[in-house]
Write an enzyme that holds these catalytic residues in place. Structure first.
Site, PDB file in Angstrom:
ATOM      1  N   ASP A  51      40.538  49.689  36.114  1.00  0.00           N
ATOM      2  CA  ASP A  51      41.633  48.982  36.891  1.00  0.00           C
ATOM      3  C   ASP A  51      41.334  46.792  37.058  1.00  0.00           C
ATOM      4  O   ASP A  51      40.274  46.432  36.057  1.00  0.00           O
ATOM      5  CB  ASP A  51      41.039  49.299  38.280  1.00  0.00           C
ATOM      6  CG  ASP A  51      39.710  49.019  38.661  1.00  0.00           C
ATOM      7  OD1 ASP A  51      38.999  47.516  38.414  1.00  0.00           O
ATOM      8  OD2 ASP A  51      38.867  49.176  39.966  1.00  0.00           O
ATOM      9  N   LYS A  73      44.761  47.649  40.810  1.00  0.00           N
ATOM     10  CA  LYS A  73      45.333  47.679  42.179  1.00  0.00           C
ATOM     11  C   LYS A  73      45.015  46.370  42.414  1.00  0.00           C
ATOM     12  O   LYS A  73      44.040  46.035  42.352  1.00  0.00           O
ATOM     13  CB  LYS A  73      45.313  48.849  42.680  1.00  0.00           C
ATOM     14  CG  LYS A  73      45.233  49.912  42.465  1.00  0.00           C
ATOM     15  CD  LYS A  73      44.653  51.185  43.057  1.00  0.00           C
ATOM     16  CE  LYS A  73      45.061  51.518  44.798  1.00  0.00           C
ATOM     17  NZ  LYS A  73      46.719  52.414  44.598  1.00  0.00           N
ATOM     18  N   MET A 188      37.556  41.889  50.088  1.00  0.00           N
ATOM     19  CA  MET A 188      39.223  41.877  50.014  1.00  0.00           C
ATOM     20  C   MET A 188      39.805  41.128  51.068  1.00  0.00           C
ATOM     21  O   MET A 188      40.799  41.691  51.841  1.00  0.00           O
ATOM     22  CB  MET A 188      39.903  43.045  49.721  1.00  0.00           C
ATOM     23  CG  MET A 188      39.677  43.808  47.936  1.00  0.00           C
ATOM     24  SD  MET A 188      39.751  45.404  48.204  1.00  0.00           S
ATOM     25  CE  MET A 188      38.501  46.200  49.287  1.00  0.00           C
TER      26      MET A 188
END
Lengths: 284, 284
Positions: A51, A73, A188
């Site tokens: 990823d 992603k 995040m």
């Protein structure tokens, strides 16, 4: 190099069987933080599916001849659906490949590794989980900030700053988190930091509580911004903080004055006793 | 073997200078979970000071000729004072040794690494922090339990089950923790599990909430006990759970039915869909 060719380590490096998937955490970035099992998997895998959060230096350690696919992603960009990624892992395994699913940090900490593993189970594909160093611990260590310190906290909470729809997770009881956990480490969360800080302050966290934002932790582009809760969102914007970033909220941030070993390598003078006056001033 | 002798890895393995201390996390036990930096330090160190939670197989990877000292602390046994351990690290560094302070798990997660590092700063000894895989993440992975799963929790809290006096930490707001954190992962908590469970239930956690106790995680002696919150302390006693052990409280424990990859290697049949009926029954 061949780790398994070394007598001392061979017993600890299990066979990577064809037709199986290893779900491996690559850690926060620094290739030195890879586990021996992760390096072994890189040396053995036929197919690697990684990823966006996996450092390119780590992907570069793959066995020559291995196929490497990006299945990342990242917020705001078009990206493959989780269902498609899981299906791809199953397909590669069914082709008889040794499949290395390489994820940033730890696969089971906000990494959707559990979903991917359950898809493998449903398809009857054998798998192994190789944990990695999560950015909320290892990334902070490279900023000189301990998640826990005996005189400050006996609990620490890790929170993801957005849910699957990309907004502040409303299912969370922010008031209880604010009260119960002296140190909060957010993944995040930069995009929603203003909203999160507002809720925490409303629940009694002092606006002057220290905050650090660690961007691109453990890489050459690592940046650390020290601020306070009431100003954190504005400071992140003013300083154009880049993601991925970890936000840590709590008095452990003060210890950075003594523990910023990476800064010390670059000439920073460390102070063993974090400023006690400030600590009292901001105490909750 | 010499990791740094390998071209591909050499840039990521910094020089271990004489007269410095590396504070290194050894992970939960499995030597395969060592980081490359940790193995590099074992290959370079002149003096190794390790605690009781470091797996003997890992200490066995030390460079022949290195001095190895035990400076462990385990509840109930006489052990060196923290002050003495820090002083010993300083002394060895001042003798010009490359000193490897090897701690179980991660040095900054309930490991008193911050205190040791600050003692080094006060003495003017240069140091480096090498994070490790903490048992509350990596140990659980070997039991097939993810600390987070998207449909279950967006926050997870790590708590130490006793304070420096060895009793349940009264400074903690257990009620807020019970309400705010869907998943709680407790370190060193077996002894006080009854008292902790009582507080959590009083704050509204269902007595039927799933609990797992993972003893000696990632080692050949790993044992996993699945139980529920209201019965956890009695079950731990009845099953003579040995320490070190990690306790995890929350619905993520149900995922073990699908994710117990280590059990599957030994013949367990995994179930991709954790029993939904039970999940509703115990929902808080």
């Amino acid at each position: 190099m061949d780790l398994a060719g070394e007598n001392a380590l061979a017993p600890y490096l299990p066979d990577f069987g064809p037709g199986s998937v290893w779900l491996v955490g690559a850690g926060p970035g620094d290739p030195g933080l890879l586990s021996l099992l992760a390096l072994h998997a890189l040396q053995r895998a036929d197919a690697i599916v990684h990823d966006a959060l996996v450092d390119p230096r780590i992907v570069g350690l793959a066995r020559p001849g291995a196929s490497v696919e990006y299945a990342g992603k990242r917020g705001g960009r078009p990206s493959p659906k989780q269902r498609d990624i899981s299906a791809r892992l199953v397909d590669l395994a069914k082709e008889g490949k040794r499949v290395l699913r390489l994820k940033g940090g730890d696969p089971f900490v906000f990494g959707r590794g559990a979903e991917e593993a359950l898809a493998l189970v449903a398809a009857g594909v054998p798998f192994r989980i190789v944990p990695g160093i999560t950015a909320g611990i290892g990334g902070l260590a490279y900023a000189g900030i301990p998640p826990t310190s005996r005189d400050i906290n006996t609990a620490v909470t890790f929170v993801t700053g957005h849910n699957s729809e990309g907004v502040v997770p409303d299912g969370l009881d922010w008031e209880s988190l604010a009260k119960g956990s002296p140190v909060l480490i957010l993944y995040m969360a930069v995009k929603h930091l203003g909203g999160i800080a507002k809720r925490l302050i409303a629940a009694g966290r002092p606006p002057g509580q220290p905050v650090a934002i660690v961007s691109k932790a453990t890489t050459a582009e690592q940046r650390v911004l020290e601020t306070v809760l009431g100003e954190a969102a504005a400071a992140a914007e003013a300083n154009a903080i880049e993601t991925p970033a970890i936000v840590v909220i709590g008095d452990v941030v003060r210890l950075r004055a003594g523990l910023d070993w990476l800064g010390a390598l670059a000439g920073r003078v460390l102070v063993a006793e974090p400023i006690p006056g400030k600590q009292r001033q901001h105490a909750s």
